[in-house]
Scaffold this motif. Structure first.
Motif, PDB file in Angstrom:
ATOM      1  N   PHE A   1      34.682  83.523  -3.276  1.00  0.00           N
ATOM      2  CA  PHE A   1      33.058  83.140  -3.058  1.00  0.00           C
ATOM      3  C   PHE A   1      32.229  84.388  -3.006  1.00  0.00           C
ATOM      4  CE2 PHE A   1      35.473  80.032  -0.763  1.00  0.00           C
ATOM      5  CZ  PHE A   1      35.136  78.793  -1.803  1.00  0.00           C
ATOM      6  N   ASP A   2      31.431  84.856  -4.321  1.00  0.00           N
ATOM      7  CA  ASP A   2      30.599  86.046  -4.268  1.00  0.00           C
ATOM      8  C   ASP A   2      29.354  86.145  -3.028  1.00  0.00           C
ATOM      9  OD1 ASP A   2      31.809  86.945  -6.416  1.00  0.00           O
ATOM     10  OD2 ASP A   2      30.389  86.044  -7.770  1.00  0.00           O
ATOM     11  N   THR A   3      29.186  85.064  -2.465  1.00  0.00           N
ATOM     12  CA  THR A   3      28.216  85.319  -1.516  1.00  0.00           C
ATOM     13  C   THR A   3      28.611  85.074  -0.138  1.00  0.00           C
ATOM     14  OG1 THR A   3      27.365  82.985  -1.953  1.00  0.00           O
ATOM     15  CG2 THR A   3      26.272  84.720  -3.277  1.00  0.00           C
ATOM     16  N   VAL A   4      29.672  85.237   0.190  1.00  0.00           N
ATOM     17  CA  VAL A   4      30.219  84.889   1.655  1.00  0.00           C
ATOM     18  C   VAL A   4      30.573  86.162   2.387  1.00  0.00           C
ATOM     19  CG1 VAL A   4      30.926  82.530   1.246  1.00  0.00           C
ATOM     20  CG2 VAL A   4      32.599  84.273   1.434  1.00  0.00           C
ATOM     21  N   TRP A   5      30.488  86.285   3.629  1.00  0.00           N
ATOM     22  CA  TRP A   5      30.790  87.400   4.450  1.00  0.00           C
ATOM     23  C   TRP A   5      31.664  86.970   5.590  1.00  0.00           C
ATOM     24  CZ3 TRP A   5      32.058  92.034   3.303  1.00  0.00           C
ATOM     25  CH2 TRP A   5      32.685  92.897   4.112  1.00  0.00           C
ATOM     26  N   THR A   6      32.592  87.405   5.838  1.00  0.00           N
ATOM     27  CA  THR A   6      33.402  86.803   6.989  1.00  0.00           C
ATOM     28  C   THR A   6      33.765  87.755   8.150  1.00  0.00           C
ATOM     29  OG1 THR A   6      35.575  87.491   5.942  1.00  0.00           O
ATOM     30  CG2 THR A   6      34.785  85.247   5.484  1.00  0.00           C
ATOM     31  N   ARG A   7      33.938  87.127   9.483  1.00  0.00           N
ATOM     32  CA  ARG A   7      33.837  87.816  10.526  1.00  0.00           C
ATOM     33  C   ARG A   7      34.963  87.157  11.716  1.00  0.00           C
ATOM     34  NH1 ARG A   7      28.699  88.830   9.764  1.00  0.00           N
ATOM     35  NH2 ARG A   7      27.808  90.823   9.509  1.00  0.00           N
ATOM     36  N   ARG A   8      35.690  87.607  12.392  1.00  0.00           N
ATOM     37  CA  ARG A   8      36.416  86.847  13.446  1.00  0.00           C
ATOM     38  C   ARG A   8      35.345  87.128  14.665  1.00  0.00           C
ATOM     39  NH1 ARG A   8      39.675  83.642  15.490  1.00  0.00           N
ATOM     40  NH2 ARG A   8      41.240  84.278  14.085  1.00  0.00           N
ATOM     41  N   GLN A   9      35.066  85.849  15.215  1.00  0.00           N
ATOM     42  CA  GLN A   9      34.333  85.626  16.361  1.00  0.00           C
ATOM     43  C   GLN A   9      35.129  85.023  17.431  1.00  0.00           C
ATOM     44  OE1 GLN A   9      30.308  84.882  14.914  1.00  0.00           O
ATOM     45  NE2 GLN A   9      29.762  87.184  15.326  1.00  0.00           N
ATOM     46  N   GLY A  10      35.520  85.229  18.442  1.00  0.00           N
ATOM     47  CA  GLY A  10      36.392  84.441  19.365  1.00  0.00           C
ATOM     48  C   GLY A  10      37.563  83.735  18.461  1.00  0.00           C
ATOM     49  N   ASP A  11      37.318  82.607  19.046  1.00  0.00           N
ATOM     50  CA  ASP A  11      38.496  81.562  18.370  1.00  0.00           C
ATOM     51  C   ASP A  11      38.305  81.503  16.800  1.00  0.00           C
ATOM     52  OD1 ASP A  11      40.036  81.568  20.628  1.00  0.00           O
ATOM     53  OD2 ASP A  11      39.382  79.603  21.445  1.00  0.00           O
ATOM     54  N   LYS A  12      37.205  81.762  16.306  1.00  0.00           N
ATOM     55  CA  LYS A  12      36.974  81.265  14.933  1.00  0.00           C
ATOM     56  C   LYS A  12      36.821  82.335  13.979  1.00  0.00           C
ATOM     57  CE  LYS A  12      34.719  77.059  17.058  1.00  0.00           C
ATOM     58  NZ  LYS A  12      35.879  76.585  17.242  1.00  0.00           N
ATOM     59  N   ILE A  13      36.723  81.982  12.735  1.00  0.00           N
ATOM     60  CA  ILE A  13      36.322  82.972  11.756  1.00  0.00           C
ATOM     61  C   ILE A  13      35.149  82.466  11.223  1.00  0.00           C
ATOM     62  CG2 ILE A  13      36.501  83.630   9.193  1.00  0.00           C
ATOM     63  CD1 ILE A  13      39.545  84.131   9.992  1.00  0.00           C
ATOM     64  N   THR A  14      34.043  83.059  11.348  1.00  0.00           N
ATOM     65  CA  THR A  14      32.551  82.829  10.817  1.00  0.00           C
ATOM     66  C   THR A  14      32.307  83.129   9.734  1.00  0.00           C
ATOM     67  OG1 THR A  14      31.979  82.889  13.327  1.00  0.00           O
ATOM     68  CG2 THR A  14      29.953  82.835  11.554  1.00  0.00           C
ATOM     69  N   VAL A  15      31.808  82.156   8.790  1.00  0.00           N
ATOM     70  CA  VAL A  15      31.684  82.660   7.261  1.00  0.00           C
ATOM     71  C   VAL A  15      30.251  82.704   7.411  1.00  0.00           C
ATOM     72  CG1 VAL A  15      32.041  81.767   5.012  1.00  0.00           C
ATOM     73  CG2 VAL A  15      33.770  81.175   6.670  1.00  0.00           C
TER      74      VAL A  15
END
Lengths: 540, 540
Positions: free
Chosen positions: B204-218
């Motif tokens: 997906f060209d328009t997503v960024w991902t980060r680890r936040q706590g127990d989740k990966i936030t997209v």
């Protein structure tokens, strides 16, 4: 499901034997410590039955079965209902005397087991022992020598043993006939137990030993009495030997019940399972593929692979959603959905026997016991569909198990093979002729260029499963998984500027064939010449 | 002791690094999945350093280190006291991409670990990853291609990944810039985490991902924003790559700290440990024994084997009860007894650092951490004895660590070898010449009889350690462990009616030597003859 471990096998073996004896069929599944011992044993679309056997044999002899699932299916009398007795066994090759198995593990296979909550402590601490016939012979020979420690350097056991002997020596120096002395010997380790009995009796002429509860009781007896006990006592040497052999044979005893009763064996995609079972519980896998097939067929005359059946029924049930995937869990879900159960009426009820309820509430995919139960369920569901094939659903009726077996006769002893030149092998006859598309033949258009196997694999694999075999540096054979993939590749590379892809023609492309052909031409020429000479001679 | 697992390595690595940097010396120990890969690699009294290396190398490359113990010893300033920081690491070779380790296990070795309460679930589920330099290179190459699944058929991961991607696709179709979406991705599996980040960003060209706590936030971001994030964000690709490489390198990072700080390494009977460490964390073991020694010496210039020291001190301390046995636990018990502590005054106090107390109360022999602590303790006790050797006990005084090191200088880089022709090898020079007794030479007295290797071994081993090497069917060499054993055998068989046993004489008994000798005689004769002919010619 009932979980069977080293320390409770004896509690269950009677029930298991009875269930094997009285059931309709037995579904099986195994979990193992690894699949491919190296990259060379990777399955390839070029493999025939013989070659695949060779590859699997190499791996199967090195890896272990860590868990075995047995699900005995019983048809309830006068009911359209089956009851499954499912056992999940943890297995571990206990070491003793000459037996000290070196086994291979594949990191990713262990990680796969982790995903499915496999208990590695149960595996090592409490796994049931087993031996094949060759190992059993060697063990019996070893035990008969009475030299239980010979040639080994397992000091830890010897130290423990030394302590028991010292304690008995001290006690014995003051004991009178009939007096007893207790040793705290762990009941759970049959090997240590056996060695303690044997060692004490060998070292001390006037002691007799018995297991009593948590202890081994040592009794001082006159030497003549000891001889009598050897003939009559429950702990005579012969009986102790039988006990230790039973313990070391462990799961092999259950495997032999399977051979004895010859009930149909059902599994899903079970070729690896069959090789592993053969190697671990029966005999080392033979060099000869034919010998393997013959012997396997002799011990298990009826083997049914539900993956093979479902692959064959896929076309027939296209669009019903019942066999979109031949994955075991997918089949189970589809065939037990409302649609699956009532596509044809009177598909039997399937339940767990009393005391086997654990799988009722929870799903445990890739636990051997659970997967064996699922395979059995899928088998019944498919049998029922097949039996009523062509009949109007409403005209269907409850079926007996023998009717199922009659219907699936054409699928019997045919074992699914993944990614090979054939899609199944036959245990009771010749393997079928390959139905895969012809091979493709690739060469670079530029006479100066070479081909790269990995690059070709990358280019071609976007069209489907392919395997590449290089013929020197400028030619390659490509095996494809299906016709669509072949046509797609031929179309895509028709006008490719770099490589030419055509269907493989043995007489045009094989170097052996071309050599043969040329030598044929030459030989032909030679014969002609000879004929000329001869005729010349004759005409002279 | 502090237990270090995959999921808490990051919490401890700073403290471990600091402790390595500031300690006096580091004691180590390993537990492994097996010792001997086959009977051919059994140690023999015939082995020299080179041959033993060859045998151990074959096994070490197949078996795993399953547990590693590190005990950093710190001398407290102005006190006659050492504080140990002991870490017990579980190790497991995580599979990812091209890395899928096949490792061998020996049934009896696992059973040995069972006796000492080894937790196999911690090993597989939570063992720390590691790689040697070769594996690291391959992994970096693989990650740089970005094709993380290529060539693998681990469908289970792919299915999971597919689900995440589908969920994101559905959400993304309606999301606005800046909106976020959470995925429940297990935090404990760094490999899966990394793949999820990479796959989502690639698809997906328009997503960024980060680890936040127990989740990966997209997060939905404009494409131009994404480029900026790649340079600045805490979850940029470079930083994710560093993180996954750190995770896969795992214990190797600690091993590299050991190399970096070059503190003296102490172990007990540590040859196998050294080979395993080299192979798993440094480089594949080289073919050449010399190359292995040179490189090991380069990375660890000071290695001390307490088994080698104690074997050498045994004679000196005969009768004191301090070094009757060179077994690690026996040494520890003796040297820490009242007698051991006060044989020479001012033997230092040895305690566990704060937060490392577990081993204070309980003994855990054959847990790697515990054994490493014990080895360090025994090292200090022996150093103190040696330092004050020849001094009246009451004249002894507290010692600094550098004084210990000066005293044990002659024992440095000498590694104990069990059951071989030499009792230690030298890492910083040529191996010593064998001090074992001469070989014995056996032949049957009856010219028609043959010898049996196993029978000879049985007959001779009652006198002590022996190894047999057959020379054809009628001659055998016997290597013995010590002089007493040799004399006992020679005496016992002096008048034996069946076999003759004598000391081996190379010129009399070796077939090569005899052939050499005879060819020498013949050659000599030939030369004489030639001389005669020549002289004849001359005289003519």
């Amino acid at each position: 499901m009932c979980e069977v471990l080293r320390d409770n096998l004896d509690d269950h073996i009677q029930d298991i034997a009875e269930s094997i004896k009285t059931c309709c069929f037995i579904a099986i599944d195994t979990e193992f410590s690894g699949l491919k011992s190296s990259l060379e044993t990777k399955p390839s679309l070029f493999d025939d039955g013989e070659e695949r056997y060779r590859k699997l044999r190499g791996s199967s002899s090195q890896f272990l079965i860590v868990q075995f699932g047995l699900s005995m299916y019983h048809k309830l009398p006068d009911k359209n209902k089956y009851e499954a007795h499912t056992y999940n066994f943890y297995l571990y090759p206990s070491s003793f005397g000459p037996r000290d198995v070196r086994f291979l593990c594949q990191a990713s296979s262990f990680e796969f087991l982790c995903k499915h909550n496999f208990d590695f402590n149960k595996f090592v601490y409490n796994g049931i022992s087993y031996m094949n016939e060759e190992e059993e012979c060697e063990m019996r020979r070893h035990i008969s020598t009475g030299k239980l420690f010979q040639g080994l350097d397992r000091e830890f056991d010897e130290r423990e043993l030394q302590e028991y002997c010292s304690a008995v020596a001290v006690w014995l120096s003051k004991a009178k006939d009939g007096e007893t002395f207790d040793l705290n010997v762990d009941k759970r380790n049959d090997v240590i137990e056996y060695i303690v009995h044997m060692e004490l009796r060998q070292r001390f002429d006037t002691v007799w030993t018995r297991r009593q509860g948590d202890k081994i009781t040592v009794e001082k007896v006159p030497a003549c009495e000891k001889q009598k006990l050897e003939l009559t006592d429950d702990f005579s040497q012969v009986k102790l030997e039988n006990r230790i052999m039973d313990s070391l044979l462990g799961f092999t005893r259950i495997f032999r019940l399977l051979i004895q009763h010859k009930k149909p064996l059902v599994g899903h995609n079970m070729l690896t399972d069959l090789l592993l079972m053969y190697d671990k519980f029966h005999q080392p896998l033979p060099d000869s593929y034919k010998e393997f097939k013959n012997e396997l067929h002799r011990i298990f005359p009826t083997i049914i692979d539900t993956k093979h059946i479902s692959s064959n029924l896929r076309k027939l049930y296209e669009g019903t959603g019942l066999m979109e995937s031949t994955n075991l869990m997918d089949l189970y879900t589809a065939l037990n959905s409302y649609k699956g159960r009532f596509k044809v009426l009177y598909s039997p009820d399937i339940c767990h026997g009393e005391a086997f309820w654990r799988y009722e509430r929870d799903h445990h995919p890739h636990e051997a016991g659970y997967d064996s139960f699922i395979a059995g369920n899928v088998f019944i569901r498919m049998c029922h569909l097949l039996c009523n094939e062509g009949i109007k659903s409403t005209s269907a009726s409850p079926m007996e198990f023998y009717q199922y077996m009659r219907t699936i006769e054409p699928y019997k002893n045919k074992i699914n093979v993944i990614r090979a030149s054939l899609n199944h092998i036959c245990l009771d006859g010749e393997d079928p002729i390959s139905k895969r598309p012809e091979l493709l033949y690739v060469q670079p258009r530029n006479p100066g260029s070479n081909l790269s196997s990995s690059q070709l694999a990358m280019m071609m694999s976007q069209f489907g499963s392919v395997d590449i075999k290089m013929q020197g540096t400028r030619h390659a054979l490509v095996a494809v998984g299906n016709y669509r993939c072949m046509w797609d590749i031929l179309k895509a590379y028709k006008k490719d500027p770099d490589i030419a892809v055509v269907k493989y023609n043995y007489w045009r492309h094989s170097q052996t064939a071309r050599r043969l052909l040329w030598s044929g031409v030459l030989l032909g020429g030679g014969i002609t010449l000879l004929a000329l000479v001869t005729s010349n001679t004759k005409h002279r």
